[in-house]
Motif scaffolding. Sequence first.
Motif, PDB file in Angstrom:
ATOM      1  N   GLY A   9     -28.349  42.270   5.575  1.00  0.00           N
ATOM      2  CA  GLY A   9     -28.976  42.467   6.400  1.00  0.00           C
ATOM      3  C   GLY A   9     -27.593  43.041   7.520  1.00  0.00           C
ATOM      4  N   THR A  10     -26.979  42.252   8.803  1.00  0.00           N
ATOM      5  CA  THR A  10     -26.717  43.272   9.343  1.00  0.00           C
ATOM      6  C   THR A  10     -25.272  42.894   9.358  1.00  0.00           C
ATOM      7  OG1 THR A  10     -28.290  43.323  10.748  1.00  0.00           O
ATOM      8  CG2 THR A  10     -26.335  43.685  11.646  1.00  0.00           C
ATOM      9  N   VAL A  11     -24.143  43.971   9.560  1.00  0.00           N
ATOM     10  CA  VAL A  11     -23.052  43.847   9.814  1.00  0.00           C
ATOM     11  C   VAL A  11     -22.215  44.329  11.059  1.00  0.00           C
ATOM     12  CG1 VAL A  11     -20.066  44.264   8.388  1.00  0.00           C
ATOM     13  CG2 VAL A  11     -22.566  43.958   6.773  1.00  0.00           C
ATOM     14  N   VAL A  12     -21.296  43.088  11.905  1.00  0.00           N
ATOM     15  CA  VAL A  12     -20.957  43.527  13.406  1.00  0.00           C
ATOM     16  C   VAL A  12     -19.725  43.775  12.947  1.00  0.00           C
ATOM     17  CG1 VAL A  12     -20.768  43.113  15.600  1.00  0.00           C
ATOM     18  CG2 VAL A  12     -23.091  43.038  14.365  1.00  0.00           C
ATOM     19  N   VAL A  13     -19.236  44.836  12.914  1.00  0.00           N
ATOM     20  CA  VAL A  13     -17.645  45.701  14.123  1.00  0.00           C
ATOM     21  C   VAL A  13     -17.794  45.010  14.769  1.00  0.00           C
ATOM     22  CG1 VAL A  13     -15.746  46.708  13.165  1.00  0.00           C
ATOM     23  CG2 VAL A  13     -17.460  46.694  11.782  1.00  0.00           C
ATOM     24  N   GLY A  14     -16.438  44.311  15.059  1.00  0.00           N
ATOM     25  CA  GLY A  14     -15.906  43.642  16.728  1.00  0.00           C
ATOM     26  C   GLY A  14     -14.696  44.577  17.001  1.00  0.00           C
ATOM     27  N   LEU A  15     -14.555  45.189  17.651  1.00  0.00           N
ATOM     28  CA  LEU A  15     -13.936  45.812  18.452  1.00  0.00           C
ATOM     29  C   LEU A  15     -13.274  45.376  19.525  1.00  0.00           C
ATOM     30  CD1 LEU A  15     -14.191  48.611  17.181  1.00  0.00           C
ATOM     31  CD2 LEU A  15     -13.359  47.686  15.900  1.00  0.00           C
ATOM     32  N   GLU A  16     -11.950  44.875  20.515  1.00  0.00           N
ATOM     33  CA  GLU A  16     -11.549  44.780  21.325  1.00  0.00           C
ATOM     34  C   GLU A  16     -10.976  46.000  22.045  1.00  0.00           C
ATOM     35  OE1 GLU A  16      -9.266  41.787  22.688  1.00  0.00           O
ATOM     36  OE2 GLU A  16      -9.119  41.330  20.448  1.00  0.00           O
ATOM     37  N   SER A  17     -10.649  47.055  21.189  1.00  0.00           N
ATOM     38  CA  SER A  17     -10.501  48.077  21.952  1.00  0.00           C
ATOM     39  C   SER A  17     -10.087  49.041  20.861  1.00  0.00           C
ATOM     40  CB  SER A  17      -8.830  48.296  22.238  1.00  0.00           C
ATOM     41  OG  SER A  17      -7.905  48.359  21.006  1.00  0.00           O
ATOM     42  N   ALA A  18     -10.180  50.258  20.529  1.00  0.00           N
ATOM     43  CA  ALA A  18     -10.075  51.193  20.273  1.00  0.00           C
ATOM     44  C   ALA A  18      -9.433  51.379  19.057  1.00  0.00           C
ATOM     45  CB  ALA A  18     -10.231  53.038  20.726  1.00  0.00           C
ATOM     46  N   ALA A  19      -7.829  51.049  19.175  1.00  0.00           N
ATOM     47  CA  ALA A  19      -7.185  50.474  18.345  1.00  0.00           C
ATOM     48  C   ALA A  19      -7.545  49.200  17.254  1.00  0.00           C
ATOM     49  CB  ALA A  19      -5.216  49.834  19.096  1.00  0.00           C
ATOM     50  N   GLY A  20      -6.755  50.268  16.262  1.00  0.00           N
ATOM     51  CA  GLY A  20      -7.570  49.935  14.762  1.00  0.00           C
ATOM     52  C   GLY A  20      -8.630  49.611  13.982  1.00  0.00           C
ATOM     53  N   ALA A  21      -9.785  50.284  15.396  1.00  0.00           N
ATOM     54  CA  ALA A  21     -10.952  50.899  15.214  1.00  0.00           C
ATOM     55  C   ALA A  21     -11.032  51.027  13.068  1.00  0.00           C
ATOM     56  CB  ALA A  21     -11.420  51.001  15.566  1.00  0.00           C
ATOM     57  N   ALA A  22     -10.809  52.720  12.790  1.00  0.00           N
ATOM     58  CA  ALA A  22     -10.870  52.843  11.464  1.00  0.00           C
ATOM     59  C   ALA A  22     -11.248  51.714  10.399  1.00  0.00           C
ATOM     60  CB  ALA A  22     -10.019  54.476  11.164  1.00  0.00           C
ATOM     61  N   SER A  23      -9.595  50.999  10.341  1.00  0.00           N
ATOM     62  CA  SER A  23      -9.608  50.509   9.196  1.00  0.00           C
ATOM     63  C   SER A  23     -10.952  49.214   8.883  1.00  0.00           C
ATOM     64  CB  SER A  23      -8.175  49.427   8.668  1.00  0.00           C
ATOM     65  OG  SER A  23      -8.301  48.900   8.507  1.00  0.00           O
ATOM     66  N   ALA A  24     -11.276  48.969  10.036  1.00  0.00           N
ATOM     67  CA  ALA A  24     -12.274  47.563  10.601  1.00  0.00           C
ATOM     68  C   ALA A  24     -13.471  48.294   9.944  1.00  0.00           C
ATOM     69  CB  ALA A  24     -11.624  47.482  11.800  1.00  0.00           C
ATOM     70  N   VAL A  25     -13.248  49.256  10.650  1.00  0.00           N
ATOM     71  CA  VAL A  25     -15.038  50.302  10.078  1.00  0.00           C
ATOM     72  C   VAL A  25     -14.477  50.816   9.035  1.00  0.00           C
ATOM     73  CG1 VAL A  25     -16.063  51.562  11.308  1.00  0.00           C
ATOM     74  CG2 VAL A  25     -15.582  50.384  12.488  1.00  0.00           C
ATOM     75  N   HIS A  26     -14.616  51.045   8.298  1.00  0.00           N
ATOM     76  CA  HIS A  26     -14.122  51.271   7.326  1.00  0.00           C
ATOM     77  C   HIS A  26     -14.555  50.449   5.521  1.00  0.00           C
ATOM     78  CE1 HIS A  26     -11.556  54.345   4.145  1.00  0.00           C
ATOM     79  NE2 HIS A  26     -12.914  53.575   3.148  1.00  0.00           N
ATOM     80  N   LEU A  27     -13.790  48.844   6.678  1.00  0.00           N
ATOM     81  CA  LEU A  27     -14.244  48.108   5.402  1.00  0.00           C
ATOM     82  C   LEU A  27     -15.696  47.756   6.205  1.00  0.00           C
ATOM     83  CD1 LEU A  27     -14.043  45.882   3.591  1.00  0.00           C
ATOM     84  CD2 LEU A  27     -12.697  44.142   5.823  1.00  0.00           C
TER      85      LEU A  27
END
Length: 296
Positions: A9-27
């Motif tokens: 249905g929906t996958v949410v990627v939660g970020l506290e900051s832009a640090a590490g965003a690329a790896s989390a969003v890639h997954l």
Amino acid sequence: MRHRIDDLGTVVVGLESAAGAASAVHLGWRLAQAAKATLRVVSAVSDPIVDVVTAGVGLDAASHHEGLIARRRAELTTALDPIVPSEVLNAVITVDLGRAEQVIAHQAHRFDAALVVLAGAFPSGGERPAGVARHLLRTLKRPVVLSGPRAGDIGRVVAAVDVSFAAEPTFRFAADLSRLLGTEFEVVHVVAHPDVPVEWAGSPHAAEGLADSGVRAATEMMTTLLSEDVPRRISRGEVLATLRAEAEDDAGALLVVGDQGRGWIHRRIVGSTTEALLTECSAALAVLPLVRPDPT
């Protein structure tokens, strides 16, 4: 409760900051595409010190907040443009004011997320978002995945199971993840070095006998739970250290564990392997929240 991810249905990627965003969003993007799900990227932003200052001198706090949100969106757009198509990116990013655990939980509930991915720890700095993960597991009762530094390159999913009720749902959830990601798959169980009672201390074979009993119980559990074609392995050692090595020694591994939702008193006095992994393990980690069956 079975957490099926055939239709996320929906996958949410939660970020506290832009640090590490690329790896989390890639997954997250990889999972969303495989499951034909919707991706949502949620980021929290706050600056309480500046908020107090602006209020004290009569400055426009709303304009300040708008600036914070705009800057975070710009940071995320720059970081994520190589991963998510630009025509999709602006529509999937939500930036809101507040504490990370509250913002991510609120938006995950709003989007009815079946799975939440958080940016994990990285060698260059930054802490593991264990507090946010714990909050989401307790309040949303949804699986949480903490990405590692190379989460986009995951090629192996490892289900870490014990001999409790948690083994079956953890195995099935991990198998679903492996199928979606198109990875190798393995089930592991760690037989801990047993604590021998004082009255048995004179017996040189006491610890070995207890360990052998643990191996037999794990073998029986795996034989009952797994089909013959599922790779499985039983190791002996300290559970936390063995599982950390299992994940951290292979940059392409995703370790999957179950969280049995024990209360804070049990976690504080007895400890919890899942709790320790959330805090200490720097590799990609998926945690499945579970509810212990009613014995009646």
